[in-house]
Design an enzyme around this catalytic site. Structure first.
Site, PDB file in Angstrom:
ATOM      1  N   ARG A  62     115.044 135.467 -24.077  1.00 42.44           N
ATOM      2  CA  ARG A  62     113.709 135.987 -24.937  1.00 42.44           C
ATOM      3  C   ARG A  62     114.723 137.171 -26.272  1.00 42.44           C
ATOM      4  O   ARG A  62     114.970 137.343 -27.475  1.00 42.44           O
ATOM      5  CB  ARG A  62     112.777 136.796 -24.357  1.00 42.44           C
ATOM      6  N   THR A  63     115.644 137.967 -25.468  1.00 43.10           N
ATOM      7  CA  THR A  63     116.706 139.300 -26.592  1.00 43.10           C
ATOM      8  C   THR A  63     116.966 138.627 -27.166  1.00 43.10           C
ATOM      9  O   THR A  63     117.254 138.581 -28.495  1.00 43.10           O
ATOM     10  CB  THR A  63     116.924 139.651 -25.657  1.00 43.10           C
ATOM     11  N   LYS A  90     139.239 131.814 -22.280  1.00 46.32           N
ATOM     12  CA  LYS A  90     140.521 131.389 -22.746  1.00 46.32           C
ATOM     13  C   LYS A  90     141.314 132.894 -22.713  1.00 46.32           C
ATOM     14  O   LYS A  90     142.762 132.650 -22.823  1.00 46.32           O
ATOM     15  CB  LYS A  90     141.281 131.115 -24.032  1.00 46.32           C
ATOM     16  N   ARG A 112     125.438 141.499 -25.330  1.00 43.16           N
ATOM     17  CA  ARG A 112     125.315 142.067 -23.791  1.00 43.16           C
ATOM     18  C   ARG A 112     125.985 141.764 -23.291  1.00 43.16           C
ATOM     19  O   ARG A 112     126.718 141.399 -23.628  1.00 43.16           O
ATOM     20  CB  ARG A 112     123.886 140.815 -23.429  1.00 43.16           C
ATOM     21  N   HIS A 141     118.814 149.302 -21.938  1.00 42.62           N
ATOM     22  CA  HIS A 141     118.471 147.541 -22.728  1.00 42.62           C
ATOM     23  C   HIS A 141     116.781 148.086 -23.663  1.00 42.62           C
ATOM     24  O   HIS A 141     116.591 148.692 -23.484  1.00 42.62           O
ATOM     25  CB  HIS A 141     117.613 147.001 -21.433  1.00 42.62           C
TER      26      HIS A 141
END
Lengths: 315, 180
Positions: A62-63, A90, A112, A141
Site C-alpha cells: 500500500r504505502t 552487499k 521505511r 508512520h
C-alpha cells in the site's frame, strides 16, 4: 494567501512535530489533489523534473504503491529501491546508500525501515534531500495518520471533539503513535485499547485514555480504528498466547460494534487479518471506510510531496 | 512601498463592462449552445459567476459554470515559496464545448497558459476563448483576450487590483502607482 500558510518543514519524520496549522494545510492541499485522482487523466505537471526515491527496507504494498502513484501523478520521476535487491545485501551502510542516492540529485527520499529513528538519522545527515518517513520500527508512520485524519474529517466534518478508539497491538504500532499525536493536536479524545501485554507504559502522559476491555473502549465512540496484529513480529517476542484467544477478546465484530455511536466509522490501516482483529462482517460492513483510507492515501502523499518538493529552494 | 491609489472602474462601470462582454460572448457563439464558463481562481471565478447571471438574464439559459485552480500548472513552482492550492471544481465534461475562460486581470499571459494546459488535461474542448475584466498589457507569451472589459495601459511597477465585497461582487478596480 496568508504567510501563515507556509510550510516550514524540510522533512516529515512524525506527526509529533506537526502543528495544528501544518496538519490543516496538509489536509487542505490533499483535498485539492483528490480531485485529480478522480479525473480521467490523472496527471498534473507540478513536480516535473523532480526525482523521488522510495527506499524501502521493509515490505510494503500500500504505502509504496501509494507514494509511487502520488509522485507519478505529479509528473515526478519515481524510483523504487527495496533492500533485498540492492547493495544493502552487499553490506553498504544506510548512510552510504542514502548519500549515493542524494549524489544522483534526488529531491525526496521516502523511507521505511525496521529501526525506529532511521529516517531521522538520515534527515540529519543529508544536505539537500528531503526525507519522508514511511514507517520506522515502532516509532511513527505519519502519512498513514494524515490519511486517517483526512478520512475522518470527510465523514465527520471535523476532528475536534470526536472520540476515537484505537484497538490492537499498541506497543508495536507506529500507526497508533502517529494517529495519537495527530488526533490530540487536532483536539480529539483518543482511547487506546489492547491486551495488557500490548500496552506500553506512559501512554497517559501522551494524553491517551487506556483500556484493556474492548467493549469499554468502543462505547459511544465516533471512530473505531483497528490495528493489524503483526504476525511477522510475533516470532521473537510473544505478546499473546494464541491468535484464537486474541480474536475472542479483541476482535471487532457486529456485536461489540453496536456499542459505538450508530454513525461510527470503522477504519483499518491494512493489510487485514480477517477473523483475527476484525470480522469480515464488519470489515465489509456499511460502516467501514477502509478503501476510502487507501484512496485518500494517494492524495495525502501528493500533498506531502508538493509541500516538500514543490516549494523547495533552487539547489 | 507607498502607493497612490486611483479608482479606474467603479461597481457600475464594472457591471456595464461585464454586461457588454456577456452580449459579445453570445453574439460570437450565436447563442449559448455548448457554452461553458470556467473562472480562474481566485477572482476569475467570481467574474464568471456574474457573466453566468447576465447570460441567464439575456437568454434564459443557465450555462454550466466551474472554477479552475492553476497552481499545479505554474511555471515558477520551484522559486522558493510553497503556494497554497485551491480546488478545481468543474462538475461537467468539457469535451466538444466552447469554453469561455474568465480571469480578472490579463497581464503576462502566464496564468492563461497554465489554465489552458489545465483545461487540456480535463478534456478536449471545441474551442477556448478568453474573457477578462481588465487587460493591462505587458504580455510575455503570444496570448490575447477575445473579450475585454476595459483596456488599461499600465507600467510594470504599477499594480492593478479588483476589489470584491463579501458576496464576491466586484466593487472597484484600482490602479496603484508607487509614490514618486
Amino acid at each position: 494567501m496568508a504567510m501563515g500558510e507556509m510550510f516550514a518543514h524540510k522533512h516529515i519524520i512524525g506527526t509529533q512535530q506537526l502543528s495544528k496549522d501544518d496538519i490543516e494545510l496538509i489536509l487542505k492541499t490533499a483535498e485539492s489533489f483528490k480531485e485529480i485522482n478522480q479525473r480521467e487523466i490523472k496527471k498534473v505537471p507540478t513536480l516535473r523534473g523532480k526525482t523521488i526515491v522510495n527506499l524501502f527496507y521493509e515490505n510494503s504494498t500500500r504505502t509504496r504503491t501509494s507514494f509511487e502513484l502520488a509522485g507519478k501523478r505529479m509528473s515526478a520521476d519515481t524510483i523504487n529501491i527495496s533492500a533485498s535487491s540492492s547493495s544493502v545485501t552487499k553490506g553498504e551502510t544506510l548512510e552510504d546508500t542514502a548519500k549515493n542516492i542524494e549524489a544522483m540529485d534526488a529531491d525526496v527520499i521516502i523511507m521505511r525501515h525496521s529501526c525506529s529513528g532511521a529516517p531521522d538519522y538520515l534527515a540529519q545527515r543529508l544536505t539537500t534531500c528531503s526525507v519522508i518517513n514511511a514507517g520506522d520500527g515502532f516509532h511513527e508512520h505519519p502519512s498513514q495518520a494524515l490519511l486517517d485524519l483526512m478520512t475522518i474529517k470527510e465523514h465527520k466534518g471535523k476532528i475536534d471533539g470526536l472520540t476515537v478508539a484505537i484497538i490492537g497491538d499498541i506497543a508495536r504500532s507506529r500507526v497508533a503513535r502517529s494517529d495519537l499525536y495527530a488526533l490530540k493536536t487536532m483536539g480529539a479524545t483518543v482511547r487506546l485499547a489492547g491486551p495488557a501485554t500490548m500496552i506500553p507504559p506512559g501512554l497517559e502522559e501522551l494524553g491517551a485514555e487506556v483500556y484493556t476491555d474492548i467493549n469499554e473502549a468502543i462505547k459511544d465512540v465516533d471512530v473505531v480504528m483497528m490495528l493489524r496484529i503483526q504476525l511477522e513480529r510475533e516470532g521473537g517476542n510473544k505478546l499473546m498466547p494464541t491468535l484464537r484467544e486474541y480474536a475472542q477478546f479483541f476482535a471487532l465484530n457486529t456485536e461489540n460494534m453496536k456499542l459505538a455511536k450508530p454513525d461510527a466509522i470503522v477504519m483499518h490501516p491494512g493489510p487485514l487479518n480477517r477473523g483475527v482483529e476484525i470480522s469480515s462482517y464488519v470489515a465489509d460492513g456499511e460502516q467501514n471506510v477502509i478503501l476510502e483510507q487507501v484512496e485518500n492515501g494517494v492524495a495525502v502523499r501528493m500533498a506531502l510531496l508538493y509541500l516538500l518538493a514543490g516549494g523547495s529552494e533552487e539547489k | 512601498m507607498n502607493l497612490v491609489e486611483t479608482v479606474i472602474l467603479d461597481d457600475k462601470a464594472i457591471g456595464r463592462a461585464i454586461t457588454r462582454v456577456a452580449h459579445e460572448i453570445l453574439e460570437k457563439n450565436s447563442g449559448c449552445e455548448n457554452l461553458v464558463l470556467i473562472g480562474i481562481r481566485t477572482g476569475g471565478d467570481h467574474i464568471a459567476k456574474i457573466i453566468h447571471q447576465r447570460i441567464l438574464a439575456i437568454e434564459g439559459t443557465a450555462v454550466p459554470q466551474g472554477a479552475i485552480d492553476i497552481t499545479m500548472y505554474r511555471d515558477d513552482i520551484s522559486s522558493g515559496v510553497v503556494r497554497p492550492l485551491g480546488k478545481t471544481d468543474i462538475p461537467f465534461a468539457i469535451n466538444d464545448c466552447h469554453v469561455i475562460l474568465v480571469d480578472e486581470v490579463l497581464y503576462t499571459g502566464r496564468t492563461i497558459r497554465a489554465a489552458m494546459d489545465a483545461l487540456m488535461d480535463l478534456g478536449r474542448p471545441r474551442s477556448i476563448q478568453l474573457a477578462v475584466l481588465i487587460d493591462r498589457g505587458h504580455r510575455e507569451l503570444p496570448i490575447r483576450a477575445d473579450y475585454v472589459g476595459r483596456n488599461v495601459p499600465s507600467a510594470r511597477d504599477e499594480q492593478i487590483e479588483v476589489l470584491f465585497d463579501e458576496n464576491k461582487i466586484p466593487l472597484e478596480v484600482c490602479l496603484m502607482k508607487p509614490k514618486q
